[in-house]
Design a protein around this motif. Structure first.
Motif, PDB file in Angstrom:
ATOM      1  N   ILE A 139       0.664  -0.938   0.142  1.00 21.71           N
ATOM      2  CA  ILE A 139       0.184  -0.020  -0.204  1.00 21.71           C
ATOM      3  C   ILE A 139       0.585   1.230   0.201  1.00 21.71           C
ATOM      4  O   ILE A 139       0.869   2.114  -0.319  1.00 21.71           O
ATOM      5  N   ALA A 140       2.115   1.348   0.559  1.00 25.97           N
ATOM      6  CA  ALA A 140       2.691   2.269   0.794  1.00 25.97           C
ATOM      7  C   ALA A 140       3.497   2.340   0.111  1.00 25.97           C
ATOM      8  O   ALA A 140       3.827   3.897  -0.298  1.00 25.97           O
ATOM      9  N   THR A 141       3.726   1.626  -1.058  1.00 24.87           N
ATOM     10  CA  THR A 141       4.412   1.620  -2.000  1.00 24.87           C
ATOM     11  C   THR A 141       3.653   2.042  -3.239  1.00 24.87           C
ATOM     12  O   THR A 141       4.112   2.657  -4.399  1.00 24.87           O
ATOM     13  N   GLY A 142       2.198   2.459  -2.814  1.00 24.70           N
ATOM     14  CA  GLY A 142       1.584   2.012  -4.578  1.00 24.70           C
ATOM     15  C   GLY A 142       1.243   0.862  -5.686  1.00 24.70           C
ATOM     16  O   GLY A 142       0.570   0.716  -5.748  1.00 24.70           O
ATOM     17  N   GLU A 143       1.878   0.578  -4.573  1.00 27.56           N
ATOM     18  CA  GLU A 143       1.631  -1.276  -5.486  1.00 27.56           C
ATOM     19  C   GLU A 143       0.362  -2.044  -5.593  1.00 27.56           C
ATOM     20  O   GLU A 143      -0.249  -2.856  -6.485  1.00 27.56           O
ATOM     21  N   ALA A 144      -0.239  -2.061  -4.856  1.00 27.16           N
ATOM     22  CA  ALA A 144      -1.725  -2.411  -4.210  1.00 27.16           C
ATOM     23  C   ALA A 144      -2.846  -1.088  -3.800  1.00 27.16           C
ATOM     24  O   ALA A 144      -2.481  -0.936  -2.085  1.00 27.16           O
TER      25      ALA A 144
ATOM     26  N   ILE B 237      -2.734   3.001   7.807  1.00 25.36           N
ATOM     27  CA  ILE B 237      -3.179   3.170   6.655  1.00 25.36           C
ATOM     28  C   ILE B 237      -4.931   3.680   6.801  1.00 25.36           C
ATOM     29  O   ILE B 237      -5.394   3.434   7.928  1.00 25.36           O
ATOM     30  N   GLU B 238      -5.552   4.317   5.969  1.00 29.25           N
ATOM     31  CA  GLU B 238      -6.801   4.734   5.674  1.00 29.25           C
ATOM     32  C   GLU B 238      -7.409   4.198   4.642  1.00 29.25           C
ATOM     33  O   GLU B 238      -7.004   4.239   3.413  1.00 29.25           O
ATOM     34  N   GLU B 239      -8.564   3.978   4.526  1.00 27.68           N
ATOM     35  CA  GLU B 239      -9.283   3.788   3.304  1.00 27.68           C
ATOM     36  C   GLU B 239     -10.091   4.832   2.709  1.00 27.68           C
ATOM     37  O   GLU B 239     -10.650   6.408   3.735  1.00 27.68           O
TER      38      GLU B 239
ATOM     39  N   ALA C 148      -4.462   4.211   1.873  1.00 25.49           N
ATOM     40  CA  ALA C 148      -3.180   4.535   1.783  1.00 25.49           C
ATOM     41  C   ALA C 148      -2.468   4.942   2.811  1.00 25.49           C
ATOM     42  O   ALA C 148      -3.318   4.453   3.517  1.00 25.49           O
ATOM     43  N   VAL C 149      -0.934   4.854   3.252  1.00 26.62           N
ATOM     44  CA  VAL C 149      -1.011   5.556   4.485  1.00 26.62           C
ATOM     45  C   VAL C 149      -1.484   6.819   4.778  1.00 26.62           C
ATOM     46  O   VAL C 149      -1.334   7.802   3.781  1.00 26.62           O
ATOM     47  N   ASN C 150      -1.368   6.817   6.117  1.00 27.40           N
ATOM     48  CA  ASN C 150      -2.022   8.070   6.670  1.00 27.40           C
ATOM     49  C   ASN C 150      -1.425   8.382   7.231  1.00 27.40           C
ATOM     50  O   ASN C 150       0.069   8.935   7.385  1.00 27.40           O
ATOM     51  N   ARG C 151      -1.818   9.992   6.585  1.00 27.63           N
ATOM     52  CA  ARG C 151      -0.300  10.599   7.017  1.00 27.63           C
ATOM     53  C   ARG C 151       0.140  11.089   8.390  1.00 27.63           C
ATOM     54  O   ARG C 151       0.902  11.960   8.491  1.00 27.63           O
ATOM     55  N   ARG C 152      -0.998  10.999   9.107  1.00 26.49           N
ATOM     56  CA  ARG C 152      -0.084  11.878   9.695  1.00 26.49           C
ATOM     57  C   ARG C 152       0.149  10.360  11.130  1.00 26.49           C
ATOM     58  O   ARG C 152      -0.127  10.338  12.120  1.00 26.49           O
ATOM     59  N   ALA C 153       0.704   9.418  10.290  1.00 28.67           N
ATOM     60  CA  ALA C 153       1.342   7.899  10.887  1.00 28.67           C
ATOM     61  C   ALA C 153       2.130   8.126  11.331  1.00 28.67           C
ATOM     62  O   ALA C 153       3.063   7.153  12.303  1.00 28.67           O
ATOM     63  N   GLY C 154       2.976   9.066  10.531  1.00 25.99           N
ATOM     64  CA  GLY C 154       4.508   9.667  11.363  1.00 25.99           C
ATOM     65  C   GLY C 154       5.381  10.424  10.586  1.00 25.99           C
ATOM     66  O   GLY C 154       4.671  11.258   9.861  1.00 25.99           O
ATOM     67  N   HIS C 155       6.318  10.391  10.441  1.00 26.52           N
ATOM     68  CA  HIS C 155       7.065  11.956  10.058  1.00 26.52           C
ATOM     69  C   HIS C 155       8.855  11.146   9.966  1.00 26.52           C
ATOM     70  O   HIS C 155       9.130  10.866  10.814  1.00 26.52           O
TER      71      HIS C 155
END
Length: 420
Positions: A23-28, A58-60, A76-83
């Protein structure tokens, strides 16, 4: 979902690294794509995906993808998941930034420094600057994914060390990763600034060009190469050092590396500024050169054109060896536009073989401040979201959740591992 409430919950999260990486790399980016790419059963994919969603990783997303039938919700990765924390070490400044996974800047700062301060003092200054950024931003979002450092020097990427002589006097073979890991306890990545600029340009502006040469023309001159979609660094990080290829001549100028006749000594910002000073103009660096060009000073324009032809001469040799499909020219002197680019194009097309140049495109990089900083953020994120990086990241999150009083593996509003 409290991760430590059951062993199965923690296991589902730590076993979800393959799903997370896809998911994070956009492959799926959909449930159906995960089933297809992972080869796992629907039950297993659902269990692991639910663990990632419960951990706020991850969020839908609300947007959908056309699927030929009912709309498909996008994962997609939740943009608030990390920094991430990144630093671009220049010749006189440290540019620091706290970034989200896009990467996008959350907070940034610029600190003055001198190379003479040495690596230990500089790394401590960077660490203190990172802590201030985290404090000012309320600790960042979620978990610290990693740290990246960009250096204006040849870097052995595998070891994270400066190699050979460079403007970073006193940094040769110094351990950079170790002290930063001691400060923050997370993965640390170190690379040459031109490689990181190349990575950013490729990923953000030219993703279709899997064989791309990026040339940075600023105070110094260097190049980075994307080969089959990946940065080519060479055996010890010395690839792309075109600025110190030498040209023989009776009047070969002295380069700051100590050799005679280097491309840099003829065409870099510092060299053009040197030549302008001999003609009575006030010019100390590449920015001063461009200021004079923008003022339409004939001598500055003439010298920039000449620099373009010098760079074009060495670029023609690189094209013959590497056969890129795209050449992107960036850096401070690239603001001179066609005054620089015309000379590069002239020599490349004149000297290159038709097979290597007939479909070759040579363009200027889109103007943007400090792309090395964004490239550094991209490097950290790429490593954190790779299959191996995802395993380490989810194990860190599960361990932090197990140590937390609440047992939650959540974002910055809950208890998640921090490095501040």
């Amino acid at each position: 979902m409290p991760i430590k409430d059951s062993a199965s919950d923690a296991s589902a999260l730590t076993n979800a690294s393959d799903i997370f990486s896809l998911i994070a790399t956009g492959e799926a980016v959909s449930r159906s794509a995960l089933l297809e790419r992972s080869g796992l059963s629907r039950v297993t994919v659902t269990q692991r995906l639910n663990a990632l969603i419960a951990a706020d990783l991850i969020e839908e997303a609300a947007r959908t993808l056309p699927s030929g039938g009912r709309p498909t919700r996008v994962l997609a990765v939740n943009r608030r998941a990390g920094h991430v924390l990144v630093a671009n070490i220049g010749e006189a400044h440290l540019h620091l930034a706290l970034m989200s996974p896009e990467p996008a800047v959350i907070a940034q700062s610029t600190l003055r420094y001198e190379v003479a301060e040495g690596p230990a003092a500089t790394l401590d200054k960077i660490a203190d600057g990172f802590r201030r950024l985290l404090s000012d931003a309320g600790g960042g979002n979620g978990i610290l994914l990693g740290i990246g450092l960009s250096l204006p020097a040849p870097v052995d990427y595998k070891r994270g060390r400066v190699v050979g002589p460079s403007i970073m006097r006193g940094w040769d073979d110094v351990d950079i990763i170790g002290p930063m890991v001691e400060h923050f306890g997370v993965p640390v990545y170190v690379d040459n600034d031109v490689n990181l600029m190349t990575l950013y340009e490729y990923r953000r502006h030219f993703p279709q060009a899997d064989d791309m040469l990026f040339i940075k023309v600023g105070t110094g001159i260097g190049a980075g190469f994307i080969a089959d979609g990946k940065i080519f660094r060479g055996a010890h990080g010395a690839s792309g050092d075109i600025g110190h290829i030498q040209f023989d001549s009776a009047d070969a100028p002295l380069c700051r590396c100590g050799k005679l006749g280097c491309v840099e000594a003829r065409a870099a910002g510092w060299a053009i500024a040197r030549d302008l000073r001999t003609r009575g103009f006030k010019a100390d660096n590449a920015r001063d050169v461009i200021a004079l060009v923008e003022q339409q000073v004939p001598e500055a324009i003439m010298m920039l054109r000449k620099a373009g032809r010098v760079i074009g001469e060495v670029t023609a040799d690189v094209v013959s060896i590497l056969n890129p499909g795209l050449i992107v020219v960036g850096g401070t002197l690239a603001r001179g536009g066609d005054f620089l680019l015309s000379g590069i194009r002239e020599l490349v097309y004149q000297r290159g073989l038709p097979l290597a140049t007939r479909e070759l495109t040579i363009v200027l990089a889109p103007p943007q401040a400090d792309i090395a900083l964004f490239g550094t953020g991209q490097l950290v994120v790429d490593n954190a979201f790779s299959p191996a990086g995802a395993v380490a990241l989810l194990n860190r999150i599960a361990s932090a959740a197990a140590r937390s009083p609440t047992g939650r593996s959540a974002n910055g509003e809950r208890s998640m591992e921090r490095a501040d």
